[in-house]
Scaffold this motif. Structure first.
Motif, PDB file in Angstrom:
ATOM      1  N   ASP A  25       4.963  -7.555   8.498  1.00  0.00           N
ATOM      2  CA  ASP A  25       4.712  -6.280   7.846  1.00  0.00           C
ATOM      3  C   ASP A  25       4.592  -6.504   6.342  1.00  0.00           C
ATOM      4  OD1 ASP A  25       7.427  -5.308   6.433  1.00  0.00           O
ATOM      5  OD2 ASP A  25       7.923  -6.375   8.283  1.00  0.00           O
ATOM      6  N   GLU A  26       3.844  -5.657   5.676  1.00  0.00           N
ATOM      7  CA  GLU A  26       3.487  -5.863   4.280  1.00  0.00           C
ATOM      8  C   GLU A  26       4.695  -5.997   3.357  1.00  0.00           C
ATOM      9  OE1 GLU A  26       0.567  -6.486   1.314  1.00  0.00           O
ATOM     10  OE2 GLU A  26       0.439  -6.386   3.508  1.00  0.00           O
ATOM     11  N   GLU A  27       5.695  -5.167   3.567  1.00  0.00           N
ATOM     12  CA  GLU A  27       6.883  -5.208   2.709  1.00  0.00           C
ATOM     13  C   GLU A  27       7.610  -6.543   2.839  1.00  0.00           C
ATOM     14  OE1 GLU A  27      11.175  -2.878   2.098  1.00  0.00           O
ATOM     15  OE2 GLU A  27       9.628  -2.030   3.400  1.00  0.00           O
ATOM     16  N   ARG A  28       7.815  -7.003   4.080  1.00  0.00           N
ATOM     17  CA  ARG A  28       8.509  -8.277   4.288  1.00  0.00           C
ATOM     18  C   ARG A  28       7.696  -9.438   3.730  1.00  0.00           C
ATOM     19  NH1 ARG A  28       8.745 -12.785   6.978  1.00  0.00           N
ATOM     20  NH2 ARG A  28      10.743 -13.618   7.745  1.00  0.00           N
ATOM     21  N   LEU A  29       6.381  -9.388   3.919  1.00  0.00           N
ATOM     22  CA  LEU A  29       5.513 -10.458   3.431  1.00  0.00           C
ATOM     23  C   LEU A  29       5.576 -10.558   1.911  1.00  0.00           C
ATOM     24  CD1 LEU A  29       3.424 -12.650   4.012  1.00  0.00           C
ATOM     25  CD2 LEU A  29       1.660 -10.864   4.021  1.00  0.00           C
ATOM     26  N   GLU A  30       5.501  -9.428   1.234  1.00  0.00           N
ATOM     27  CA  GLU A  30       5.571  -9.435  -0.234  1.00  0.00           C
ATOM     28  C   GLU A  30       6.925  -9.946  -0.711  1.00  0.00           C
ATOM     29  OE1 GLU A  30       3.467  -9.039  -2.533  1.00  0.00           O
ATOM     30  OE2 GLU A  30       1.744  -8.038  -1.617  1.00  0.00           O
ATOM     31  N   ARG A  31       7.984  -9.565  -0.008  1.00  0.00           N
ATOM     32  CA  ARG A  31       9.325 -10.021  -0.375  1.00  0.00           C
ATOM     33  C   ARG A  31       9.451 -11.534  -0.219  1.00  0.00           C
ATOM     34  NH1 ARG A  31      11.788  -6.928   2.794  1.00  0.00           N
ATOM     35  NH2 ARG A  31      12.611  -8.353   4.369  1.00  0.00           N
TER      36      ARG A  31
END
Length: 261
Positions: A25-31
């Motif tokens: 998911d985008e949030e986890r990937l960015e983190r």
């Protein structure tokens, strides 16, 4: 009746099309990308945006994000399906993908940073496979180069236990429901992993069954392999801060020994 597909691994065949939706998911990937960038900024000898080699790049999602941040990245993977997906996912000139096996490939002194995420080293089941992977990564790094990766930590597995799990992900066209189970094979130092994915994609419904093995390590054992390959350990830690005690997900930052700035 649902169609059923049986696969030998999580990085080939039908599951590849749903990999990002389920795992990244985008949030986890960015983190995670921000976490990797902080490690590079802290430990890499070269300032700015050093060239990165990603071993086991999968769908290329991490590499595309790193390229968007200014890094020049080469992602390699043993899976033709994953590499094809990665190539079709971007037109960014700062990233390229190649299908090859790190046990049989090296890129002599071409990179300042190597990364290998999602416990890729755990797919090297035999001792010689682990040693060959680390040796080729060592050869691919320039003077002062660093290697960032993670692995399954046996202490964290024992502390947290193994249990059946259920995970559901809703995506644009439908949903993915996964049931997973893991059994420890102490004689081989591996986890026998069983996954059943039930996928609803528009009017299409089907099941994917995957059974695969992943090797686990103790921190002492991993340190031995790292140092034998010629690296020095700079940091061994709970990856991305997961868990307050011992985490099953152990991160490592190491440097080519004898080549500090």
């Amino acid at each position: 009746m649902r169609d059923k597909v049986v696969q030998k691994s999580s990085f080939e065949g039908e599951i590849v099309r749903y990999y990002n939706a389920f795992f990244l998911d985008e949030e986890r990937l960015e983190r995670e990308i921000s976490h990797i960038q902080r490690l590079i900024e802290k430990y890499a000898v070269m300032e700015g945006f050093p060239a990165i080699l990603d071993i086991g790049c999968g769908t290329g999602a991490h590499d595309v994000k790193l390229a968007q941040r200014g890094f020049k990245v080469k992602g390699i993977d043993i899976s033709e399906d994953m590499v094809a997906f990665a190539r079709n996912s971007t037109t960014n000139e700062n990233v390229e993908f190649k299908c090859c096996n790190i046990q049989q490939s090296s890129f002599p002194k071409a990179y300042s940073v190597c990364i290998s995420l999602s416990h890729v080293i755990g797919y090297q089941i035999e001792n010689l496979e682990v040693e060959k992977m680390l040796s080729n990564i060592f050869e691919s790094l320039q003077k002062g180069g660093i290697f960032i990766f993670n692995f399954y930590n046996i202490a964290g597995i024992l502390e947290n236990g193994l249990r059946a799990q259920k995970k559901e992900v809703i995506f644009e066209r439908g949903r993915i429901l996964r049931f997973s189970n893991a059994e420890m094979d102490l004689s081989q130092s591996v986890l026998n992993l069983a996954y059943n994915y039930f996928i609803e994609d528009g009017d299409k419904q089907f099941e994917i069954e995957i059974n695969e093995k992943m090797r686990y390590f103790s921190k002492k054992e991993m340190s031995y392999y790292i140092e034998k390959a010629g690296f020095e350990v700079l940091k061994m830690y709970n990856y991305m801060g997961y868990n307050k005690g011992e985490s099953w997900n152990c991160g490592v930052v190491c440097r080519k020994a004898g080549s500090q700035a």
